[in-house]
Design a protein around this motif. Structure first.
Motif, PDB file in Angstrom:
ATOM      1  N   GLU A 876       0.708  -1.140  -0.194  1.00  0.00           N
ATOM      2  CA  GLU A 876       0.008   0.073  -0.077  1.00  0.00           C
ATOM      3  C   GLU A 876       0.606   1.300   0.015  1.00  0.00           C
ATOM      4  O   GLU A 876       0.319   2.386   0.164  1.00  0.00           O
ATOM      5  N   LYS A 877       2.288   1.261  -0.209  1.00  0.00           N
ATOM      6  CA  LYS A 877       2.922   2.235  -0.167  1.00  0.00           C
ATOM      7  C   LYS A 877       2.717   3.362  -1.445  1.00  0.00           C
ATOM      8  O   LYS A 877       2.355   2.782  -2.639  1.00  0.00           O
ATOM      9  N   SER A 878       3.049   4.503  -1.294  1.00  0.00           N
ATOM     10  CA  SER A 878       2.898   5.366  -2.408  1.00  0.00           C
ATOM     11  C   SER A 878       3.847   5.170  -3.458  1.00  0.00           C
ATOM     12  O   SER A 878       4.982   4.545  -3.305  1.00  0.00           O
ATOM     13  N   VAL A 879       3.798   5.844  -4.441  1.00  0.00           N
ATOM     14  CA  VAL A 879       4.646   5.619  -5.639  1.00  0.00           C
ATOM     15  C   VAL A 879       5.858   6.356  -5.123  1.00  0.00           C
ATOM     16  O   VAL A 879       7.153   5.827  -5.632  1.00  0.00           O
ATOM     17  N   SER A 880       5.840   7.534  -4.542  1.00  0.00           N
ATOM     18  CA  SER A 880       7.254   8.151  -4.267  1.00  0.00           C
ATOM     19  C   SER A 880       7.869   7.334  -3.293  1.00  0.00           C
ATOM     20  O   SER A 880       9.108   7.172  -3.513  1.00  0.00           O
ATOM     21  N   GLU A 881       7.161   6.799  -2.308  1.00  0.00           N
ATOM     22  CA  GLU A 881       7.886   5.862  -1.205  1.00  0.00           C
ATOM     23  C   GLU A 881       8.697   4.518  -1.994  1.00  0.00           C
ATOM     24  O   GLU A 881      10.021   4.235  -1.854  1.00  0.00           O
ATOM     25  N   ILE A 882       7.986   4.220  -3.023  1.00  0.00           N
ATOM     26  CA  ILE A 882       8.527   2.976  -3.625  1.00  0.00           C
ATOM     27  C   ILE A 882       9.634   3.487  -4.492  1.00  0.00           C
ATOM     28  O   ILE A 882      10.795   2.387  -4.730  1.00  0.00           O
ATOM     29  N   ALA A 883       9.414   4.565  -5.151  1.00  0.00           N
ATOM     30  CA  ALA A 883      10.620   4.959  -6.138  1.00  0.00           C
ATOM     31  C   ALA A 883      11.814   5.140  -5.115  1.00  0.00           C
ATOM     32  O   ALA A 883      13.022   4.830  -5.787  1.00  0.00           O
ATOM     33  N   TYR A 884      11.960   5.790  -3.900  1.00  0.00           N
ATOM     34  CA  TYR A 884      12.991   5.963  -3.302  1.00  0.00           C
ATOM     35  C   TYR A 884      13.504   4.726  -2.779  1.00  0.00           C
ATOM     36  O   TYR A 884      14.707   4.534  -2.706  1.00  0.00           O
ATOM     37  N   GLU A 885      12.631   3.735  -2.589  1.00  0.00           N
ATOM     38  CA  GLU A 885      12.905   2.477  -1.991  1.00  0.00           C
ATOM     39  C   GLU A 885      13.922   1.733  -2.692  1.00  0.00           C
ATOM     40  O   GLU A 885      14.749   0.852  -2.390  1.00  0.00           O
ATOM     41  N   VAL A 886      13.636   1.730  -4.269  1.00  0.00           N
ATOM     42  CA  VAL A 886      14.287   1.004  -5.198  1.00  0.00           C
ATOM     43  C   VAL A 886      15.317   1.758  -5.679  1.00  0.00           C
ATOM     44  O   VAL A 886      16.091   1.259  -6.799  1.00  0.00           O
ATOM     45  N   GLY A 887      15.966   2.903  -5.143  1.00  0.00           N
ATOM     46  CA  GLY A 887      16.988   3.489  -5.473  1.00  0.00           C
ATOM     47  C   GLY A 887      17.132   4.793  -6.426  1.00  0.00           C
ATOM     48  O   GLY A 887      17.921   5.220  -6.944  1.00  0.00           O
ATOM     49  N   PHE A 888      15.570   5.310  -6.763  1.00  0.00           N
ATOM     50  CA  PHE A 888      15.757   6.347  -7.785  1.00  0.00           C
ATOM     51  C   PHE A 888      15.510   7.670  -6.600  1.00  0.00           C
ATOM     52  O   PHE A 888      15.060   7.649  -5.817  1.00  0.00           O
ATOM     53  N   THR A 889      16.354   8.551  -7.435  1.00  0.00           N
ATOM     54  CA  THR A 889      16.304   9.775  -6.599  1.00  0.00           C
ATOM     55  C   THR A 889      15.281  10.978  -6.840  1.00  0.00           C
ATOM     56  O   THR A 889      15.235  12.030  -6.256  1.00  0.00           O
ATOM     57  N   SER A 890      14.385  10.690  -7.929  1.00  0.00           N
ATOM     58  CA  SER A 890      13.517  11.337  -8.346  1.00  0.00           C
ATOM     59  C   SER A 890      12.116  10.662  -8.839  1.00  0.00           C
ATOM     60  O   SER A 890      12.303   9.977  -9.648  1.00  0.00           O
ATOM     61  N   PRO A 891      10.788  10.763  -7.993  1.00  0.00           N
ATOM     62  CA  PRO A 891       9.728  10.115  -8.410  1.00  0.00           C
ATOM     63  C   PRO A 891       9.512  10.472  -9.943  1.00  0.00           C
ATOM     64  O   PRO A 891       9.009   9.513 -10.578  1.00  0.00           O
ATOM     65  N   SER A 892       9.576  11.730 -10.531  1.00  0.00           N
ATOM     66  CA  SER A 892       9.266  12.287 -12.019  1.00  0.00           C
ATOM     67  C   SER A 892      10.104  11.039 -12.734  1.00  0.00           C
ATOM     68  O   SER A 892       9.610  10.599 -13.798  1.00  0.00           O
ATOM     69  N   TYR A 893      11.416  11.102 -12.479  1.00  0.00           N
ATOM     70  CA  TYR A 893      12.092  10.262 -13.438  1.00  0.00           C
ATOM     71  C   TYR A 893      11.871   8.842 -13.242  1.00  0.00           C
ATOM     72  O   TYR A 893      11.949   7.988 -14.258  1.00  0.00           O
ATOM     73  N   PHE A 894      11.426   8.404 -12.000  1.00  0.00           N
ATOM     74  CA  PHE A 894      11.131   6.935 -12.007  1.00  0.00           C
ATOM     75  C   PHE A 894       9.850   6.841 -12.694  1.00  0.00           C
ATOM     76  O   PHE A 894       9.535   5.670 -13.340  1.00  0.00           O
ATOM     77  N   ASN A 895       8.879   7.540 -12.549  1.00  0.00           N
ATOM     78  CA  ASN A 895       7.540   7.757 -13.492  1.00  0.00           C
ATOM     79  C   ASN A 895       7.981   7.141 -14.972  1.00  0.00           C
ATOM     80  O   ASN A 895       7.184   6.237 -15.563  1.00  0.00           O
ATOM     81  N   LYS A 896       8.795   8.055 -15.495  1.00  0.00           N
ATOM     82  CA  LYS A 896       9.123   8.182 -17.034  1.00  0.00           C
ATOM     83  C   LYS A 896       9.839   6.905 -17.464  1.00  0.00           C
ATOM     84  O   LYS A 896       9.406   6.263 -18.146  1.00  0.00           O
ATOM     85  N   CYS A 897      10.647   6.407 -16.403  1.00  0.00           N
ATOM     86  CA  CYS A 897      11.442   5.009 -16.623  1.00  0.00           C
ATOM     87  C   CYS A 897      10.324   3.826 -16.641  1.00  0.00           C
ATOM     88  O   CYS A 897      10.344   3.178 -17.418  1.00  0.00           O
ATOM     89  N   PHE A 898       9.476   3.866 -15.642  1.00  0.00           N
ATOM     90  CA  PHE A 898       8.332   3.061 -15.464  1.00  0.00           C
ATOM     91  C   PHE A 898       7.594   2.903 -16.681  1.00  0.00           C
ATOM     92  O   PHE A 898       7.218   1.796 -17.111  1.00  0.00           O
ATOM     93  N   LYS A 899       7.168   4.146 -17.232  1.00  0.00           N
ATOM     94  CA  LYS A 899       6.210   4.186 -18.399  1.00  0.00           C
ATOM     95  C   LYS A 899       7.183   3.630 -19.532  1.00  0.00           C
ATOM     96  O   LYS A 899       6.618   2.754 -20.343  1.00  0.00           O
ATOM     97  N   ASP A 900       8.382   3.770 -19.661  1.00  0.00           N
ATOM     98  CA  ASP A 900       8.982   3.473 -20.811  1.00  0.00           C
ATOM     99  C   ASP A 900       9.290   1.679 -20.909  1.00  0.00           C
ATOM    100  O   ASP A 900       9.271   1.072 -21.864  1.00  0.00           O
ATOM    101  N   GLU A 901       9.270   1.399 -19.705  1.00  0.00           N
ATOM    102  CA  GLU A 901       9.582  -0.121 -19.349  1.00  0.00           C
ATOM    103  C   GLU A 901       8.391  -0.821 -19.549  1.00  0.00           C
ATOM    104  O   GLU A 901       8.497  -1.935 -20.227  1.00  0.00           O
ATOM    105  N   PHE A 902       7.172  -0.640 -18.965  1.00  0.00           N
ATOM    106  CA  PHE A 902       6.203  -1.501 -18.847  1.00  0.00           C
ATOM    107  C   PHE A 902       4.865  -0.837 -19.695  1.00  0.00           C
ATOM    108  O   PHE A 902       3.805  -1.460 -19.657  1.00  0.00           O
ATOM    109  N   ASP A 903       5.161   0.286 -20.257  1.00  0.00           N
ATOM    110  CA  ASP A 903       4.061   1.092 -21.110  1.00  0.00           C
ATOM    111  C   ASP A 903       2.939   1.470 -20.337  1.00  0.00           C
ATOM    112  O   ASP A 903       1.841   1.138 -20.733  1.00  0.00           O
TER     113      ASP A 903
END
Length: 910
Positions: A876-903
């Protein structure tokens, strides 16, 4: 035959040796030590009885020592017996103070028999002797009954510290005290000797003293000493009764003195050496025995002295008779042993004679059989030798015929090639390839010529065509053929002919001398490192030329020098060659009545020394032909001359390691033949980046540093061959995934299997087609197993990993663990990943790219995104919490990479 006879004699000696040894003297089983406190008639009798008794026991070694009434000496003697390790000790202690030495022997585990006298200690095995107290009391009872009118007694005892004196005194005094008619008026002590008693009594009589009419001495010797003292002082000896103890039956002993009236009475003190020895043997043999053993004694007076003397005489006569019989038995036994030895020696002689006869017969039969076998073997060897000679001649004839046949196609290759090269329109790669063909064609022609010359030498058909020429000038000309190749590698060539006069002439076969020099110089170029030096020195002295060709190469092991000029011999680490060049050199020099040898030390270079006379018999100026034109430089075979591949590649290679895989994969070529590497490069350079190495060791270093897509490797190479290179490559984590194509002229199935067993992926036999090599490389690169996912955790991933070799499986496991343990670390980089796995950045990049088709950066990002998707779906963690937990320093960059990887956007999974 000799060995069989020797073995037979050895067996006989081993059989007869125990019999011979049994004839010798037997070693004593028991050693018995006897320590006597003094020397006197009584103890001499005891010692003699012990010796006679020991004769009845053949396994006893009796050793007797006497201390002469010296306590210290007796202590030393007992200690010596203990240190010698006697089996049993018999001690007659001089004084009770001897106890510590006896205790030490007893505590060492040595059985101890106390005889005659006792000690203070109870540490002894058994005691045997008379009852001294009873002797004293018996003598007291006798004197009390004899001296009816009363008596005044002078008691003369032995040493006050000896047990017999103490016990005899106690027994005598206990009786006198109960008899009112007698008394002891004086009590003196002496040292058991006659002289000691004389001095003691003499001292008493020299002063006022109590009158006495009876003297009781504790032994007969002291009684006689007291009698002498009384006689000295003028006492009436008829009114004084002298009594003693011992009653020895020998001449002058107490028993005889009683019988002739010198002594009034005495008391037998038995020696019984036979009883002492019997007790000792019972103890040694583990038989039953008594710890306390009393010897019987009796009073001796004039009434029984004569009878006792007669009994003693009879006893002595019987003992002498027994001793005589014993001597006769010993002599008979000795004679029997001697006769047995003679008999056994005779038996040995007869047996050895029989053995020698048997060995001679066996040797004759064996020799006959061996001679027959040798004859058959020699006949077979002669037959095989003849067949081998015929086979060798057939093979040589075959190679000669093949060599002749090769000349025609080689001419047809060389001619058109030369014509094509004369066309100025041919340039670029085509001209380079034609020059390669021309050079190798000439080398083949030269090799064919060597084979034909070798055949002539083998058949003794080689002849000298003598020329008259200046060797010092020809050497300079011949050396020019090598300067171009030497200059490319920075090798200095020096020719020193200062030791030859300008007009010095040599009569020899110019062509054969040129061939000799060419062969040795070619070898020097092969083994001299870049920047080295080759020096040719010519001397002329006493109608003899000495030619020395020295290089600064790696040298030749001393043990291989004698074999250098043998035909077909190649030293360890030889680079190319057929093994007949130096054999021809020696043959040519021998034809000139000269000599050739090599001097070398490993790491210090090699020097070839040629000595030959300056003239040859049979020179005909009419048949002398002028020198041919200078040999073309192309004849110098530089295919196996080491080159600096790194310098050649410096301007052709792409230095950015990751860009190798952008369009053209990197292929590593490993071959010690310069021409073969050039040919392979020409085939591969249009499709691949190419790196080169001249041997397996250099190739392994480059493979680890550059991590190529594929390796093309020759099998036969110096330093490290292709098989060892492949084995080490496949064992290294950084390079285990690289496919290897082996190139070799070895085509047998066993040789192919050996290559595949080391881990080779393909095996191509020379000669081969360039298109075949390209197709094989493309197929290998296309068919390499590539992991589509390292973090999916599904069945498909497991199946793909199972197809990898063990080294690659281990690598993938370590890679997966390192990434998963550091997913949450935003600072975790490719460099740190490489450090944890043990690979450099370049090695990690190329290995990961080869196995997964992705770069390490892409693989790390994909691992983080895969983990993030799992957390989005299951937590139930937020997107930002998960982004930081897996090593991303920016939630926005995480959203972009996630979109590119899984569409899909991360928020859509909520």
């Amino acid at each position: 035959m000799k060995h069989s006879a020797r073995r037979l004699c050895q067996c006989l000696l081993l059989f007869l040796l125990p019999l011979l040894l049994s004839c010798g003297s037997e070693k004593k089983r028991y050693v018995v030590g006897v320590s006597q406190c003094s020397e006197d008639v009584w103890r001499e009798k005891l010692n003699e009885e012990l010796r006679i008794a020991a004769l009845y026991y053949n396994d006893v070694d009796l050793r007797i020592s006497s201390a002469n009434d010296d306590v210290k000496l007796q202590t030393e003697q007992i200690n010596r017996f203990v240190d010698e390790g006697v089996d049993l000790l018999i001690v007659a202690p001089g004084q009770v103070s001897i106890s510590p030495a006896i205790d030490r022997a007893y505590e060492k585990g040595i059985p101890v028999i106390i005889f005659d006298r006792r000690t203070r200690s109870d540490k002894y095995t058994a005691y045997i002797g008379a009852d001294n107290k009873e002797i004293g009391s018996s003598m007291g009872e006798y004197l009390a009954g004899t001296l009816t009118d009363g008596g005044r007694i002078l008691e003369l005892s032995g040493l006050s510290t000896s047990s017999p004196a103490i016990e005899r005194n106690n027994g005598f005094d206990s009786v006198v005290q109960c008899r009112p008619g007698i008394s002891i008026v004086e009590h003196l002590s002496a040292d058991w000797t006659e002289q000691g008693a004389f001095r003691t009594v003499d001292s008493l009589l020299s002063e006022p003293h109590n009158e006495f009419d009876c003297v009781f001495a504790h032994n007969d010797r002291m009684a006689m000493g007291a009698r002498r003292a009384a006689e000295k002082h003028g006492l009436n000896l008829e009114h004084i009764k002298f009594c003693g103890i011992d009653a020895m039956p020998q001449k002058g002993g107490g028993m005889e003195l009683v019988n002739n009236g010198t002594l009034f009475a005495s008391y037998t003190y038995p020696t019984r050496g036979d009883e002492v020895m019997l007790l000792a043997m019972n103890i040694l043999e583990g038989k039953k025995y008594n710890r306390e053993n009393q010897l019987s004694s009796a009073l001796v007076t004039r009434d029984n002295a004569r009878v006792l003397l007669m009994q003693n005489d009879e006893t002595m006569r019987q003992q002498d008779h027994l001793s005589t019989l014993r001597s006769r038995v010993d002599k008979a036994a000795s004679d029997f042993n001697t006769q047995r030895i003679y008999l056994l020696v005779l038996l040995v002689f007869v047996v050895l004679l029989i053995a020698v006869c048997a060995a001679a017969i066996y040797a004759f039969i064996t020799r006959t059989r061996i001679n027959q076998q040798l004859k058959a073997s020699m006949d077979e060897q002669n037959r095989m030798t003849t067949e081998m000679e015929e086979m060798t001649q057939t093979q040589l004839q075959f190679f000669t015929n093949v060599s002749h046949e090769l000349r025609t196609p080689l001419t047809l290759i060389a001619g058109p090639t030369e014509q094509l090269l004369e066309d100025p329109a041919v340039h670029g790669v085509q001209r380079t390839m034609l020059e390669m063909v021309q050079r190798n064609t000439r080398i083949l022609i030269q090799l064919v010529g060597e084979i034909l010359d070798f055949r002539k030498v083998q058949n003794n058909k080689a002849e000298l065509h003598l020329n008259r020429f200046y060797l010092q000038h020809e050497l300079t000309t011949w050396t020019e053929d090598f300067r171009t190749v030497a200059a490319r590698r920075g090798i200095t060539i020096r020719v020193d002919v200062s030791g030859v006069e300008d007009d010095a002439v040599l009569i020899a076969d110019r062509d054969k001398m040129e061939h000799t020099y060419f062969n040795i110089m070619s070898n020097a170029l092969k083994y001299t490192p870049d920047g080295g030096c080759i020096t040719t020195t010519l001397l002329h002295h006493d109608h003899c030329y000495t030619l020395r060709i020295a290089d600064t190469g790696k040298g030749i092991p001393t043990e291989e020098l004698p074999h250098l000029f043998e035909r077909f011999y190649q030293a360890k680490g030889a680079i190319g060659g057929t093994g007949i060049g130096l054999s021809l050199v020696k043959a040519y020099i021998d034809m000139h009545r000269g000599s050739v040898h090599a001097e070398s030390a490993e790491g210090k270079g090699t020097t070839f020394v040629i000595e030959l006379p300056d003239s040859q018999p049979g020179y005909d100026p009419a048949k002398d032909t002028p020198a041919a034109t200078q040999a073309e430089k192309g004849l110098v075979d530089d295919n196996y001359i080491a080159t600096d591949t790194t310098a050649q590649e410096a301007t052709e290679r792409i230095t950015n390691a990751e860009d190798f895989d952008a369009e053209r994969p990197l292929v590593l070529i490993i071959d010690d033949n310069n021409g073969m590497r050039a040919y392979l490069r020409s085939i591969l350079q249009d499709k691949y980046n190419v790196s080169e190495a001249t041997n397996g060791e250099q190739g392994l270093e480059k493979a680890r540093r550059e991590v190529p897509k594929l390796v093309v490797c020759d099998v036969m190479m110096p330093v490290m061959d292709g098989l060892e290179f492949t084995k080490r490559l496949k064992e290294d984590t950084a390079t285990s995934h690289i496919p290897v194509v082996l190139l070799t002229a070895r085509s047998l199935s066993e040789q192919r299997k050996e290559g595949y067993d080391t881990g080779a992926d393909s095996y191509i036999t020379k000669p081969f087609s360039g298109q075949v090599l390209l197709s094989r490389i493309e197929n290998l690169l296309r068919s390499r197993i590539m992991l589509r996912s390292v973090f999916a955790g599904d069945k498909r991933e497991t199946e793909e990993e199972e197809k990898l070799n063990e080294a690659d499986k281990t690598f993938v496991g370590r890679l997966r663990t390192a990434i998963q343990e550091n997913l949450g670390d935003s600072d975790f980089s490719v460099e740190r990943l490489g450090e944890e796995i043990g690979l450099s950045r370049v090695q990690l990049y190329r290995k990961v790219k080869a196995l997964t088709g992705q770069t390490p950066v892409e693989l790390l990002r994909k691992a983080r995104l895969t983990k993030a998707r799992q957390l989005l779906e299951k937590t139930e963690k937020s997107v930002s919490e998960i982004a930081y937990e897996v090593g991303f320093t920016s939630p926005s960059y995480f959203n972009k990479c996630f979109k590119d990887e899984f569409d899909i956007n991360p928020s859509s999974l909520r």
